[in-house]
Design a protein around this motif. Structure first.
Motif, PDB file in Angstrom:
ATOM      1  N   HIS A 137      98.248 -14.139  24.268  1.00 48.41           N
ATOM      2  CA  HIS A 137      99.632 -13.661  23.895  1.00 48.41           C
ATOM      3  C   HIS A 137      99.545 -12.389  22.974  1.00 48.41           C
ATOM      4  O   HIS A 137     100.227 -11.466  23.589  1.00 48.41           O
ATOM      5  CB  HIS A 137     100.425 -14.496  23.000  1.00 48.41           C
ATOM      6  N   ILE A 138      98.807 -11.965  22.221  1.00 48.61           N
ATOM      7  CA  ILE A 138      98.647 -10.956  21.469  1.00 48.61           C
ATOM      8  C   ILE A 138      98.120  -9.982  22.538  1.00 48.61           C
ATOM      9  O   ILE A 138      98.590  -8.861  22.406  1.00 48.61           O
ATOM     10  CB  ILE A 138      97.460 -11.144  20.345  1.00 48.61           C
ATOM     11  N   VAL A 139      97.191 -10.203  23.226  1.00 46.03           N
ATOM     12  CA  VAL A 139      96.654  -9.357  24.277  1.00 46.03           C
ATOM     13  C   VAL A 139      97.857  -8.959  25.239  1.00 46.03           C
ATOM     14  O   VAL A 139      98.008  -7.650  25.264  1.00 46.03           O
ATOM     15  CB  VAL A 139      95.490  -9.893  25.024  1.00 46.03           C
ATOM     16  N   LYS A 140      98.561  -9.826  25.570  1.00 45.80           N
ATOM     17  CA  LYS A 140      99.700  -9.405  26.728  1.00 45.80           C
ATOM     18  C   LYS A 140     100.828  -8.618  25.950  1.00 45.80           C
ATOM     19  O   LYS A 140     101.450  -7.716  26.600  1.00 45.80           O
ATOM     20  CB  LYS A 140     100.318 -10.742  27.082  1.00 45.80           C
ATOM     21  N   GLU A 141     101.160  -8.990  24.613  1.00 43.22           N
ATOM     22  CA  GLU A 141     102.301  -8.343  24.112  1.00 43.22           C
ATOM     23  C   GLU A 141     101.808  -7.225  23.182  1.00 43.22           C
ATOM     24  O   GLU A 141     102.834  -6.061  23.536  1.00 43.22           O
ATOM     25  CB  GLU A 141     103.003  -9.361  22.882  1.00 43.22           C
ATOM     26  N   PHE A 142     100.866  -6.940  22.774  1.00 47.52           N
ATOM     27  CA  PHE A 142     100.562  -5.855  21.622  1.00 47.52           C
ATOM     28  C   PHE A 142      99.598  -4.749  22.203  1.00 47.52           C
ATOM     29  O   PHE A 142      99.947  -3.585  22.168  1.00 47.52           O
ATOM     30  CB  PHE A 142     100.034  -6.322  20.284  1.00 47.52           C
ATOM     31  N   LYS A 203      93.317  -9.099  32.931  1.00 50.98           N
ATOM     32  CA  LYS A 203      92.313 -10.123  32.776  1.00 50.98           C
ATOM     33  C   LYS A 203      91.941 -10.618  31.361  1.00 50.98           C
ATOM     34  O   LYS A 203      91.827 -11.864  31.418  1.00 50.98           O
ATOM     35  CB  LYS A 203      91.055  -9.565  33.631  1.00 50.98           C
ATOM     36  N   LEU A 204      92.107  -9.835  30.557  1.00 49.56           N
ATOM     37  CA  LEU A 204      92.049 -10.464  29.231  1.00 49.56           C
ATOM     38  C   LEU A 204      92.935 -11.373  28.748  1.00 49.56           C
ATOM     39  O   LEU A 204      92.843 -12.401  27.997  1.00 49.56           O
ATOM     40  CB  LEU A 204      91.932  -9.309  28.144  1.00 49.56           C
ATOM     41  N   ALA A 205      94.292 -10.962  29.135  1.00 52.90           N
ATOM     42  CA  ALA A 205      95.385 -11.917  28.747  1.00 52.90           C
ATOM     43  C   ALA A 205      95.341 -13.226  29.773  1.00 52.90           C
ATOM     44  O   ALA A 205      95.785 -14.213  29.093  1.00 52.90           O
ATOM     45  CB  ALA A 205      96.807 -11.248  29.325  1.00 52.90           C
ATOM     46  N   GLU A 206      94.780 -13.210  30.629  1.00 53.04           N
ATOM     47  CA  GLU A 206      94.489 -14.357  31.435  1.00 53.04           C
ATOM     48  C   GLU A 206      93.063 -15.317  30.994  1.00 53.04           C
ATOM     49  O   GLU A 206      92.961 -16.314  31.598  1.00 53.04           O
ATOM     50  CB  GLU A 206      94.336 -14.309  32.939  1.00 53.04           C
ATOM     51  N   ASP A 207      92.239 -14.533  30.332  1.00 54.06           N
ATOM     52  CA  ASP A 207      90.899 -14.996  29.928  1.00 54.06           C
ATOM     53  C   ASP A 207      89.999 -15.153  31.253  1.00 54.06           C
ATOM     54  O   ASP A 207      89.280 -16.208  31.458  1.00 54.06           O
ATOM     55  CB  ASP A 207      90.864 -16.090  29.148  1.00 54.06           C
ATOM     56  N   ASP A 208      90.256 -14.256  32.070  1.00 54.24           N
ATOM     57  CA  ASP A 208      89.625 -14.472  33.765  1.00 54.24           C
ATOM     58  C   ASP A 208      88.546 -13.760  33.792  1.00 54.24           C
ATOM     59  O   ASP A 208      88.096 -12.887  34.318  1.00 54.24           O
ATOM     60  CB  ASP A 208      90.690 -13.486  34.751  1.00 54.24           C
ATOM     61  N   PHE A 209      87.459 -14.605  32.914  1.00 53.12           N
ATOM     62  CA  PHE A 209      86.063 -14.154  32.946  1.00 53.12           C
ATOM     63  C   PHE A 209      85.241 -15.483  32.970  1.00 53.12           C
ATOM     64  O   PHE A 209      85.510 -16.509  32.312  1.00 53.12           O
ATOM     65  CB  PHE A 209      85.783 -12.943  31.758  1.00 53.12           C
ATOM     66  N   SER A 210      84.041 -15.016  33.848  1.00 53.99           N
ATOM     67  CA  SER A 210      82.869 -16.381  34.009  1.00 53.99           C
ATOM     68  C   SER A 210      82.475 -16.302  32.569  1.00 53.99           C
ATOM     69  O   SER A 210      82.358 -15.558  31.603  1.00 53.99           O
ATOM     70  CB  SER A 210      82.095 -16.066  35.073  1.00 53.99           C
ATOM     71  N   ILE A 211      81.619 -17.435  32.544  1.00 54.69           N
ATOM     72  CA  ILE A 211      80.977 -17.895  31.116  1.00 54.69           C
ATOM     73  C   ILE A 211      79.750 -16.794  31.184  1.00 54.69           C
ATOM     74  O   ILE A 211      79.526 -16.172  30.058  1.00 54.69           O
ATOM     75  CB  ILE A 211      80.241 -19.169  31.339  1.00 54.69           C
ATOM     76  N   ALA A 212      79.190 -16.485  32.283  1.00 58.14           N
ATOM     77  CA  ALA A 212      78.348 -15.362  32.269  1.00 58.14           C
ATOM     78  C   ALA A 212      78.799 -14.123  31.720  1.00 58.14           C
ATOM     79  O   ALA A 212      78.163 -13.385  30.869  1.00 58.14           O
ATOM     80  CB  ALA A 212      77.475 -15.230  33.703  1.00 58.14           C
TER      81      ALA A 212
END
Length: 289
Positions: A137-142, A203-212
């Motif tokens: 939420h912080i990433v998305k809003e701020f 992508k940060l706001a969705e946490d759209d990253f693999s473990i790697a």
């Protein structure tokens, strides 16, 4: 809780670095331990003439398990059996802001239900991202209102391994930031030096990253930290161990808990790390007996 060193840094930022072209945002204001240094620094800032309502203080100002108390000018959290789920400490926050309360906009409530006014942000202090959904939420809003060559980000909980999103996200945006030379009591500071692409913010706001990808980002930020000067209770070696432990937490939250436990088990030979983060080891299933 913030240390005296950390509060001095915030006061310095507001007094000497703040130009007034953007706002000061404090996420997780508690009983004003960080807001008051900001306000005190702003009061002594000779460059900024319009000072009222320039600091935005975000907090629920309630505590479910502890009751905040004030005695002899000292602020502390006091465990009480009779504490109600919605006990509010907003009145203590206001009291601790003293005569500088006019500098503060109080944003009271669940951070994930609150929005930003989409004004430029010059300084932001983040001490509320204890859950991934709050960080998203912080990433998305701020983050979209960060300003190139101006916004300073204070990552209060950076050294807390069990909040790995604060660590790998910093590693992911490394090309767009400049880390300050000093790490104070485990707190990191950085300035935005290039605009973060909107696609990456999404992508940060969705946490759209693999473990790697997350592990790679932790390793990258660990390398950069090796050039920093460490002051206070987290030194360079301890920080390295905490970053390794953050990788174990990435598996704990997003992958295989057995892998998480195995990785944490391999770090038990670091006595300083074990003393500093014994609760983290136990949460990951490691016996310290």
């Amino acid at each position: 809780m913030t240390s005296i060193r950390e509060r001095k840094v915030l006061k310095y930022f507001a007094r000497c670095l703040y130009s007034g072209t953007g706002e000061i945002v404090d996420l997780g204001s508690g009983v004003a331990g960080t807001v008051y240094p900001f306000a005190l620094g702003l009061s002594k800032n000779q460059q900024v003439l319009e000072k009222n309502s320039r600091i935005y203080a975000y907090d629920a100002f309630t505590t479910p398990k502890q009751k905040v108390a004030a005695r002899g000018g000292q602020i502390y959290f006091q465990n009480t059996r009779g504490s109600q789920k919605q006990d509010s400490y907003l009145h203590i926050f206001q009291k601790n802001c003293k005569t500088l309360i006019d500098y503060v906009n109080v944003c009271d409530g669940d951070i994930t239900a609150l929005s930003w006014r989409h004004k430029p942000i010059e300084i932001i202090h983040i001490d509320i991202a204890k859950k991934l959904k709050v960080w998203q939420h912080i990433v998305k809003e701020f983050f979209p209102d960060f300003c190139v060559n101006q916004t300073i980000v204070v990552n209060q909980d950076f050294s807390r391994s069990r909040l790995p999103w604060l660590i790998y996200s910093t590693g992911i945006i490394l090309p767009y930031i400049e880390l300050f030379d000093h790490v104070i009591d485990g707190v990191t500071y950085f300035k935005i030096v290039q605009e973060i692409p909107s696609v990456l913010l999404s992508k940060l706001a969705e946490d759209d990253f693999s473990i790697a990808e997350k592990i790679d980002a932790v390793n990258k930020i660990t390398e950069v930290l090796d050039d920093c000067i460490f002051v206070g209770n987290v030194n360079k070696d301890l920080m390295k161990g905490l970053m390794d432990l953050a990788i174990a937490y990435i598996y704990y939250y997003f992958g295989n808990k057995q892998t998480s436990c195995t990785l944490a088990e391999s770090l038990k030979n670091n006595p300083t790390l074990v003393r500093h983060a014994s609760g983290f080891f136990r949460e990951l299933g490691v016996s310290l007996n």
